[in-house]
Structures are given as C-alpha cells and as structure tokens.
Write an enzyme that holds these catalytic residues in place. Structure first.
Site, PDB file in Angstrom:
ATOM      1  N   LYS A  35     -40.618  52.853  76.338  1.00  0.00           N
ATOM      2  CA  LYS A  35     -41.977  52.554  75.840  1.00  0.00           C
ATOM      3  C   LYS A  35     -42.468  53.716  74.981  1.00  0.00           C
ATOM      4  O   LYS A  35     -42.016  54.863  75.142  1.00  0.00           O
ATOM      5  CB  LYS A  35     -42.958  52.291  76.986  1.00  0.00           C
ATOM      6  CG  LYS A  35     -43.237  53.487  77.919  1.00  0.00           C
ATOM      7  CD  LYS A  35     -44.357  54.404  77.470  1.00  0.00           C
ATOM      8  CE  LYS A  35     -44.418  55.659  78.328  1.00  0.00           C
ATOM      9  NZ  LYS A  35     -45.030  56.819  77.806  1.00  0.00           N
ATOM     10  N   ASP A  43     -45.713  54.428  85.313  1.00  0.00           N
ATOM     11  CA  ASP A  43     -45.245  53.610  84.184  1.00  0.00           C
ATOM     12  C   ASP A  43     -44.327  52.468  84.611  1.00  0.00           C
ATOM     13  O   ASP A  43     -43.975  51.619  83.794  1.00  0.00           O
ATOM     14  CB  ASP A  43     -44.443  54.486  83.197  1.00  0.00           C
ATOM     15  CG  ASP A  43     -45.344  55.420  82.399  1.00  0.00           C
ATOM     16  OD1 ASP A  43     -46.557  55.163  82.319  1.00  0.00           O
ATOM     17  OD2 ASP A  43     -44.814  56.416  81.865  1.00  0.00           O
TER      18      ASP A  43
HETATM   19  O1  C5P Z   1     -46.647  58.530  88.127  1.00  0.00           O
HETATM   20  P1  C5P Z   1     -45.632  59.518  87.612  1.00  0.00           P
HETATM   21  O2  C5P Z   1     -44.753  60.053  88.697  1.00  0.00           O
HETATM   22  O3  C5P Z   1     -44.868  59.034  86.430  1.00  0.00           O
HETATM   23  O4  C5P Z   1     -46.493  60.751  87.072  1.00  0.00           O
HETATM   24  C1  C5P Z   1     -45.903  61.996  86.800  1.00  0.00           C
HETATM   25  C2  C5P Z   1     -46.968  63.070  86.840  1.00  0.00           C
HETATM   26  O5  C5P Z   1     -47.879  62.926  85.759  1.00  0.00           O
HETATM   27  C3  C5P Z   1     -47.839  63.043  88.075  1.00  0.00           C
HETATM   28  O6  C5P Z   1     -47.269  63.807  89.103  1.00  0.00           O
HETATM   29  C4  C5P Z   1     -49.124  63.696  87.577  1.00  0.00           C
HETATM   30  O7  C5P Z   1     -48.999  65.090  87.550  1.00  0.00           O
HETATM   31  C5  C5P Z   1     -49.208  63.210  86.138  1.00  0.00           C
HETATM   32  N1  C5P Z   1     -50.037  61.998  85.968  1.00  0.00           N
HETATM   33  C6  C5P Z   1     -51.418  62.100  86.071  1.00  0.00           C
HETATM   34  N2  C5P Z   1     -52.173  60.983  85.922  1.00  0.00           N
HETATM   35  C7  C5P Z   1     -51.597  59.781  85.660  1.00  0.00           C
HETATM   36  C8  C5P Z   1     -50.200  59.663  85.544  1.00  0.00           C
HETATM   37  C9  C5P Z   1     -49.458  60.814  85.702  1.00  0.00           C
HETATM   38  O8  C5P Z   1     -51.968  63.181  86.292  1.00  0.00           O
HETATM   39  N3  C5P Z   1     -52.366  58.720  85.525  1.00  0.00           N
END
Ligand code: C5P
Length: 315
Positions: free
Chosen positions: A11, A141
C-alpha cells in the site's frame, strides 16, 4: 490438501494526518490508503505437523516467532482450535517483492495473506470483516491489506471506509536498499515535536475525520482526477522523517519535481513515490530518477494502482 498461493499487494498513503493521541499509546489518524500492484507472493502448504514454519527469500525478514505472518497463523490456530487440530500446521513461504522496513505495509500484507489463506485452507467461511477484526490485533495496517483498493482509514488505521476504486494511475516507488525507518521512532519523534497540535476532545476528533470524509481528496478520488489527487498528497510524518534522512528528502524532492502529478513519502518511509497517468509517463520518471541518482543502493519500481487486496491465485 492443496497448497494455497496468494498475491499480497503493498500500500501507499495518499494522505496521512496525525490528529491526536490515543489511550492505548497509538495515534489517532486519518489516512487515505491505496493498494499498488507491487506485491509479495505467499504460499501456504499443510505440513502434517502441529507447527507453522516460515521461509522467506529475503535475508532481512525474520523467520522466527517475531514474523507477523507467523503471528497471524498462531492467532488463527488459537481462534480456531478445532480447525487447527483437524488440519494441523502449515509451511508459510514468502516470496518478497515489497521492500522491507519501507512504509509500504509489506509485513502487514503478508500477515493478511496468511489470515485469508488459512480461512480458505481450513474452510472457515469467515467474512472480510471477521478477517479484518483478526488482522487489527496484529497491526494497524493489516485490516486494510485484507480488502485493499482505495479507502479512508481512521482510528489506529484499522477503521475503514471504502472509496471508489482508483485503478488508472501509476506510481514510481524508490527506496535506498540499505535504509529503513522505524515506524515507532517516527511516531514518537512526531509526538515529541507536535503533540501541542493534537486534538483532544471527541467532538474535535470527529470534526477532523469528517473534514477528510467530505473533503477535496475524496472528491478528487471519486472523479478519478489524478492532478487534483497529486496536489492534495499529504503526509504528516514527512515533517520528522525528511529532516532526519537528507537523502530521502532529496529523492522526495526529485520525485515531486519530475512528476506532473506530484510525489510524496509513503507511511513512515523511507520509500518515496511519484504519481503518473500513463505507463509512458511512469517510465520517464523511473528513467530520470535512475539517471539523476546513479546509486546502486537505490531501488526503483513502477507499479499500478490496484482495486484489490489479498487475492488467491487459482490453481
Ligand atoms: O500497528 P503497528 O504495529 O503497525 O504500528 C507500529 C508502530 O507505529 C506502533 O508501535 C506505534 O509506535 C506506531 N503507530 C502509532 N499510531 C498508529 C499506528 C502506529 O503510534 N495509529
């Protein structure tokens, strides 16, 4: 049991606005997400054991329990213990085409492919929404990657509203092979610098979401208006990532200059992209970037917008 092969697209973000903090430590976001045809291929094959094993042709991808695709399989086994007992474990083989640590949701889309693949293999008949709910527990995601196409994503990124498909645009993507950006670092750095701009009450948060839902980007998408989309590209994370990574900033500038429509960094980077209306336009940008940055560390891809997420390959 026959193996299942799935196409798992990357994406890009056409829009990424950070609007506030969340009690769970994440950020409240408003994003416009777009699937592109640069894709991994994920194969699931029953292995007659009670384990899942991951293999990947990319040396930077871990094949242990930290791999998100592995975690997706474990989660399915926990959620559906009877199916797991009946069908057993599987070998998960990932053919990597999406660069790693790139802001293109490569790990998330592989995990989404495992959820969709095990649903098929175990004959569970889950709905897309049910698969997305399982995906939300793995990463912000993952739900988008399940259905793909064009969508507004809010909350952590897991609340999705589909938008009309945008499949007539092309994109040139570029990333320095040796460079990755840590997503937690990027969000943390943003919080440190910009938390005074965060919206804190529910009413204002909803107002910011509505501003995008009924705003010009959505209109541009529904009119398939590439020029307007290009002008409205926005990514708050550029404010912290570009100053910290001057080569990415330079590349981003070149992409934006070379494209008639515009260019930007995707997600937390460091991949940058340029939009194009025709394959010829994309090829010109691709070539110009190659010539201008004659660096063997720079990888460049041309892809097309696509209207689908995880897709099983018929065999
Ligand atoms: O959800 P995911 O593991 O992909 O997110 C990776 C990191 O990105 C999270 O640990 C966080 O630090 C940050 N993040 C965030 N807010 C979001 C998505 C991600 O702060 N909405």
């Amino acid at each position: 049991m026959r193996p299942y092969t799935l196409i798992a697209p990357a994406k890009i973000n056409l829009y990424l606005e950070i609007i506030g903090d969340r009690p769970d430590g994440y950020h409240e976001l408003v994003m416009v997400m777009q699937s592109v045809s640069l894709a991994d291929v994920v194969q699931l094959r029953a292995n007659g054991t009670d384990r899942f094993r991951v293999s990947c042709d990319h040396p930077q991808v871990p094949t242990d329990a930290s791999n998100l695709a592995y975690r997706a399989a474990k989660q399915m086994a926990e959620q559906f213990p009877e199916a797991f007992r009946r069908f057993g474990g599987a070998d998960l083989s990932i053919q990597k085409h999406i660069p790693v640590g790139a802001g293109l949701a490569g790990g998330s889309t592989d995990a989404a492919a495992v959820l969709v693949g095990l649903d098929l293999m175990w004959n569970l008949g889950l709905t897309q929404e049910e698969i997305q709910e399982l995906g939300a527990q793995l990463g912000s995601d993952v739900p988008f990657c399940v259905t793909g196409g064009t969508a507004i994503a809010t909350g952590r990124g897991e609340q999705l509203s589909p938008l009309p498909p945008l499949d007539r645009l092309y994109v040139v993507l570029a990333k320095y092979r040796s460079l990755s950006v840590s997503t937690p670092w990027a969000y943390q750095a943003y919080r440190q610098q910009f938390s005074q701009t965060y919206v804190r009450d529910d009413h204002s948060l909803e107002g910011r979401r509505q501003r995008v839902h009924s705003g010009p980007m959505v209109t541009a998408i529904s009119h398939q208006d590439g020029e307007a989309i290009g002008k409205l590209l926005h990514n708050d994370l550029e404010k912290v990532v570009l100053p910290a990574y001057p080569p990415v900033k330079q590349l981003r500038q070149a992409m934006a200059d070379l494209s008639k429509l515009g260019g930007m960094m995707s997600g937390s980077g460091p991949t940058v992209f340029a939009l194009a209306e025709t394959p010829a336009e994309a090829a010109n940008i691709h070539q110009a970037i190659r010539t201008r940055f004659a660096d063997p560390d720079l990888e460049i891809w041309t892809a097309q917008f696509c209207a689908t997420g995880i897709k099983p390959v018929e065999s």
